[in-house]
Motif scaffolding. Structure first.
Motif, PDB file in Angstrom:
ATOM      1  N   LEU A 159      -0.563   5.955   5.306  1.00 43.58           N
ATOM      2  CA  LEU A 159       0.712   6.653   5.170  1.00 43.58           C
ATOM      3  C   LEU A 159       0.737   7.895   6.057  1.00 43.58           C
ATOM      4  O   LEU A 159       1.740   8.179   6.713  1.00 43.58           O
ATOM      5  CB  LEU A 159       0.966   7.032   3.709  1.00 43.58           C
ATOM      6  N   ALA A 160      -0.371   8.636   6.098  1.00 40.66           N
ATOM      7  CA  ALA A 160      -0.442   9.802   6.977  1.00 40.66           C
ATOM      8  C   ALA A 160      -0.296   9.386   8.435  1.00 40.66           C
ATOM      9  O   ALA A 160       0.399  10.048   9.218  1.00 40.66           O
ATOM     10  CB  ALA A 160      -1.763  10.539   6.758  1.00 40.66           C
ATOM     11  N   ALA A 161      -0.916   8.265   8.811  1.00 40.89           N
ATOM     12  CA  ALA A 161      -0.802   7.777  10.188  1.00 40.89           C
ATOM     13  C   ALA A 161       0.640   7.387  10.501  1.00 40.89           C
ATOM     14  O   ALA A 161       1.117   7.583  11.630  1.00 40.89           O
ATOM     15  CB  ALA A 161      -1.737   6.587  10.400  1.00 40.89           C
ATOM     16  N   GLU A 217      -2.068   0.078   9.150  1.00 48.34           N
ATOM     17  CA  GLU A 217      -1.420  -0.947   8.336  1.00 48.34           C
ATOM     18  C   GLU A 217      -0.017  -0.468   7.993  1.00 48.34           C
ATOM     19  O   GLU A 217       0.196   0.725   7.745  1.00 48.34           O
ATOM     20  CB  GLU A 217      -2.198  -1.184   7.032  1.00 48.34           C
ATOM     21  N   ASP A 218       0.953  -1.396   7.993  1.00 49.16           N
ATOM     22  CA  ASP A 218       2.292  -0.976   7.580  1.00 49.16           C
ATOM     23  C   ASP A 218       2.387  -1.001   6.059  1.00 49.16           C
ATOM     24  O   ASP A 218       1.508  -1.490   5.361  1.00 49.16           O
ATOM     25  CB  ASP A 218       3.382  -1.820   8.238  1.00 49.16           C
ATOM     26  N   ILE A 277       0.803  -1.224   0.000  1.00 48.90           N
ATOM     27  CA  ILE A 277       0.000   0.000   0.000  1.00 48.90           C
ATOM     28  C   ILE A 277       0.833   1.269   0.000  1.00 48.90           C
ATOM     29  O   ILE A 277       0.389   2.298  -0.514  1.00 48.90           O
ATOM     30  CB  ILE A 277      -1.006   0.014   1.163  1.00 48.90           C
ATOM     31  N   PHE A 278       2.015   1.251   0.604  1.00 50.11           N
ATOM     32  CA  PHE A 278       2.907   2.406   0.465  1.00 50.11           C
ATOM     33  C   PHE A 278       4.349   1.962   0.636  1.00 50.11           C
ATOM     34  O   PHE A 278       4.635   0.884   1.171  1.00 50.11           O
ATOM     35  CB  PHE A 278       2.540   3.551   1.427  1.00 50.11           C
ATOM     36  N   ALA A 307      -0.332   7.203  19.785  1.00 53.39           N
ATOM     37  CA  ALA A 307      -1.675   7.452  20.303  1.00 53.39           C
ATOM     38  C   ALA A 307      -2.465   8.367  19.374  1.00 53.39           C
ATOM     39  O   ALA A 307      -3.643   8.129  19.094  1.00 53.39           O
ATOM     40  CB  ALA A 307      -1.594   8.055  21.703  1.00 53.39           C
ATOM     41  N   GLN A 308      -1.804   9.401  18.870  1.00 54.37           N
ATOM     42  CA  GLN A 308      -2.493  10.337  17.982  1.00 54.37           C
ATOM     43  C   GLN A 308      -2.829   9.691  16.638  1.00 54.37           C
ATOM     44  O   GLN A 308      -3.908   9.916  16.075  1.00 54.37           O
ATOM     45  CB  GLN A 308      -1.641  11.592  17.760  1.00 54.37           C
ATOM     46  N   SER A 309      -1.908   8.884  16.102  1.00 54.36           N
ATOM     47  CA  SER A 309      -2.200   8.235  14.814  1.00 54.36           C
ATOM     48  C   SER A 309      -3.337   7.229  14.968  1.00 54.36           C
ATOM     49  O   SER A 309      -4.214   7.140  14.108  1.00 54.36           O
ATOM     50  CB  SER A 309      -0.946   7.550  14.263  1.00 54.36           C
TER      51      SER A 309
END
Length: 340
Positions: free
Chosen positions: A186-188, A213-214, A167-168, A198-200
């Motif tokens: 990707l943003a996370a 997801e990685d 995915i990235f 925690a924020q992601s």
């Protein structure tokens, strides 16, 4: 045109932000890719859900301040002109329709090259990878494109082999993504890197995306007709998806995935209760049926594009699977406006 001056309040927010992003939107960009990415930043930027850009800051930048139209028809107003790229931690290029790839913007490409020269990491979302490559900024890098655009990339660009089975991809200061909801992941990843897990996690949970997801997670596609979480099987299915018109042997697929042929067959048997070859034939038949339903292409052309030797071969396999010949199946469909 010089970049507009920031207000004192905006300057304080920019100085306090732990992650700053400049978005470059191409003409007819994909709104979903942009919205998913920016919403992760929005939801991670503040306590609660008040959408204040405290820990993250994001700005849509462009050569001028004229609105930019997405592929869906929605227009977005840029907030600043390009200016100095070093004011951002990342510059994110949001791509769009493949038909727009022949439409070049020298000002955009010059800005991206300036960002690369000054050490600002570049992110390509959806066909943004195409834009970065065309600007000469992907040499020596791995880059991710959607399985849906894999062949388009190969036909338009040389000297670069796209990654279409995850995915990235993060390769040093180039981060590229297949588009869609994978842009949220990707943003996370960036939020996790700069602000915290925690924020992601909070951002994805609010967006009702179940867990980060990685990058190595296989891309979804037509292969999701085969429901499995086995990563080897999913990657094999995605490789098949990219080779529908020129089918690979099971040995070739196993070699590409760096597993043994028997190992691959065992994974398919355990995950799907069928062989890799059967899965590949099923996928090609589903593609042929899709083209019968949605195009006016000849049976011979459909046979070639779905990887069958000729129309007779397709007819035999199609009848065995659907109890109908391709001609009879097409004749039974309701009249619709099909395209070639």
């Amino acid at each position: 045109m010089a970049a507009p001056k920031l207000s004192p309040g905006s300057m304080r927010r920019q100085q306090n932000a732990r992650l700053t992003v400049g978005f470059v939107l191409v003409h007819r960009f994909t709104l979903c890719a942009f919205a998913n990415f920016v919403d992760v930043l929005r939801l991670a930027a503040d306590e609660g859900d008040r959408s204040r850009p405290i820990q993250c800051r994001w700005t849509v930048i462009a050569p001028d301040l004229r609105p930019i139209t997405a592929s869906c028809g929605v227009s977005v107003q840029p907030q600043e002109v390009f200016g100095n790229p070093k004011r951002f931690d990342y510059v994110v290029v949001v791509g769009g329709l493949i038909d727009e790839m022949d439409r070049r913007d020298e000002r955009m490409e010059a800005f991206l090259r300036q960002a690369a020269e000054t050490g600002v990491p570049l992110v390509g979302l959806c066909t943004g990878t195409f834009i970065l490559h065309r600007a000469g900024l992907m040499k020596g890098y791995r880059g991710c494109v959607s399985w849906f655009h894999h062949q388009d990339f190969l036909s338009r660009f040389g000297g670069f082999k796209p990654v279409s089975d995850q995915i990235f991809v993060v390769d040093r200061d180039r981060l590229t993504c297949s588009g869609g909801t994978s842009t949220a992941h990707l943003a996370a990843f960036l939020v996790d890197r700069h602000i915290g897990k925690a924020q992601s996690t909070k951002s994805l949970n609010i967006m009702m995306i179940s867990g980060a997801e990685d990058g190595a997670t296989p891309q979804p596609g037509l292969t999701l007709d085969f429901a499995t979480k086995d990563p080897i099987v999913r990657k094999a299915l995605l490789l098949m998806q990219q080779s529908l018109d020129t089918p690979l042997s099971v040995a070739d697929i196993a070699r590409h995935l760096e597993v043994g042929k028997r190992c691959l067959e065992r994974h398919f048997r355990d995950a799907l209760a069928i062989s890799p070859l059967s899965a590949f034939i099923e996928m090609r038949l589903m593609l042929a049926r899709h083209m019968l339903e949605n195009t006016d292409k000849s049976i011979a052309m459909i046979a070639a594009e779905s990887g069958f030797c000729d129309s007779s071969h397709l007819s035999r396999m199609f009848r065995r699977r659907f109890a109908s010949t391709p001609q009879s199946y097409r004749a039974s469909l309701p009249a619709t406006g099909k395209s070639v």
